[in-house]
Design an enzyme around this catalytic site. Structure first.
Site, short mmCIF file in Angstrom:
data_model
loop_
_atom_site.label_atom_id
_atom_site.label_comp_id
_atom_site.label_asym_id
_atom_site.label_seq_id
_atom_site.Cartn_x
_atom_site.Cartn_y
_atom_site.Cartn_z
N HIS A 55 0.84 -1.20 0.00
CA HIS A 55 0.00 0.00 0.00
C HIS A 55 0.87 1.25 0.00
O HIS A 55 1.93 1.28 0.64
CB HIS A 55 -0.91 0.02 1.23
CG HIS A 55 -2.08 -0.88 1.12
ND1 HIS A 55 -3.21 -0.71 1.88
CD2 HIS A 55 -2.34 -1.95 0.33
CE1 HIS A 55 -4.10 -1.64 1.59
NE2 HIS A 55 -3.58 -2.41 0.65
N GLU A 57 0.55 4.08 1.49
CA GLU A 57 0.76 4.65 2.82
C GLU A 57 1.90 3.94 3.55
O GLU A 57 2.76 4.58 4.16
CB GLU A 57 -0.51 4.54 3.69
CG GLU A 57 -1.72 5.23 3.14
CD GLU A 57 -2.63 4.30 2.35
OE1 GLU A 57 -2.13 3.59 1.44
OE2 GLU A 57 -3.83 4.28 2.64
N CYS A 85 -7.10 2.20 4.63
CA CYS A 85 -7.78 1.01 5.15
C CYS A 85 -7.42 0.86 6.64
O CYS A 85 -6.60 1.61 7.17
CB CYS A 85 -7.35 -0.22 4.36
SG CYS A 85 -5.62 -0.70 4.62
N CYS A 88 -3.60 0.34 7.19
CA CYS A 88 -2.81 1.57 7.04
C CYS A 88 -3.10 2.56 8.16
O CYS A 88 -2.19 3.22 8.66
CB CYS A 88 -3.06 2.19 5.67
SG CYS A 88 -2.39 1.18 4.33
#
Length: 174
Positions: A55, A57, A85, A88
């Site tokens: 991801h 992030e 999410c 994260c």
């Protein structure tokens, strides 16, 4: 020198475009310190890495902690093109970031959109701003998923026409 939130979100959107070009879900993230200096920028790379930790992030936070030589990102902010999410958001909190600015809400996996209790608790722990440049973020996400669905449909059509091994399927006339 500290720039506007627009400036940092624009940079995150540039990274979302980079992800798009590589066939990744177009999400970008930027981590900024208290003086407004960009510590890290990253694009989604889940497909390349073959793991959920790709991801944007997570990648940006990892880069920022390396640059600061400290896992604590006190007074830093993260700008991300899609609502984080749960995974994260957990990393954002553990990293001690001061705030999150995200563009588009994520009704499917967003940490706050579908979790009112978490949203209310989070707002007491961290500053959350949503909706900055959401139209741009939504547009690139829609473009990506429209393209991905078309590729999927084309692939299914080819399988029906050619079979799974690539040889053309012919039907005998009766």
């Amino acid at each position: 020198m500290k720039y506007s939130d627009d400036f940092y979100m624009h940079k995150a959107l540039l990274y979302a475009h980079k992800a798009f070009k590589k066939g990744e879900v177009p999400i970008g993230a930027v981590v900024v310190d208290e003086q407004g200096i960009v510590l890290a920028s990253a694009a989604n790379s889940m497909e390349k890495e073959g793991c959920q930790t790709g991801h944007a992030e997570i990648r940006a936070i990892k880069q920022a902690t390396k640059k600061k030589k400290n896992w604590r990102l006190n007074d830093c902010w993260i700008y991300v093109t899609l609502e984080p999410c749960l995974m994260c958001y957990g990393l954002i909190r553990l990293s001690r970031l001061a705030g999150i600015v995200y563009a588009a809400s994520s009704p499917l996996f967003g940490a706050f959109t579908n979790n009112r209790a978490l949203s209310e608790a989070a707002e007491k722990e961290i500053i959350i701003q949503q909706g900055l440049k959401d139209a741009e973020s939504i547009a690139i996400l829609k473009m990506f998923f429209t393209h991905a669905r078309k590729k999927e449909v084309d692939s299914e059509s080819q399988k029906r026409f050619f079979g799974t091994n690539g040889t053309r399927i012919t039907r005998e006339k009766k």
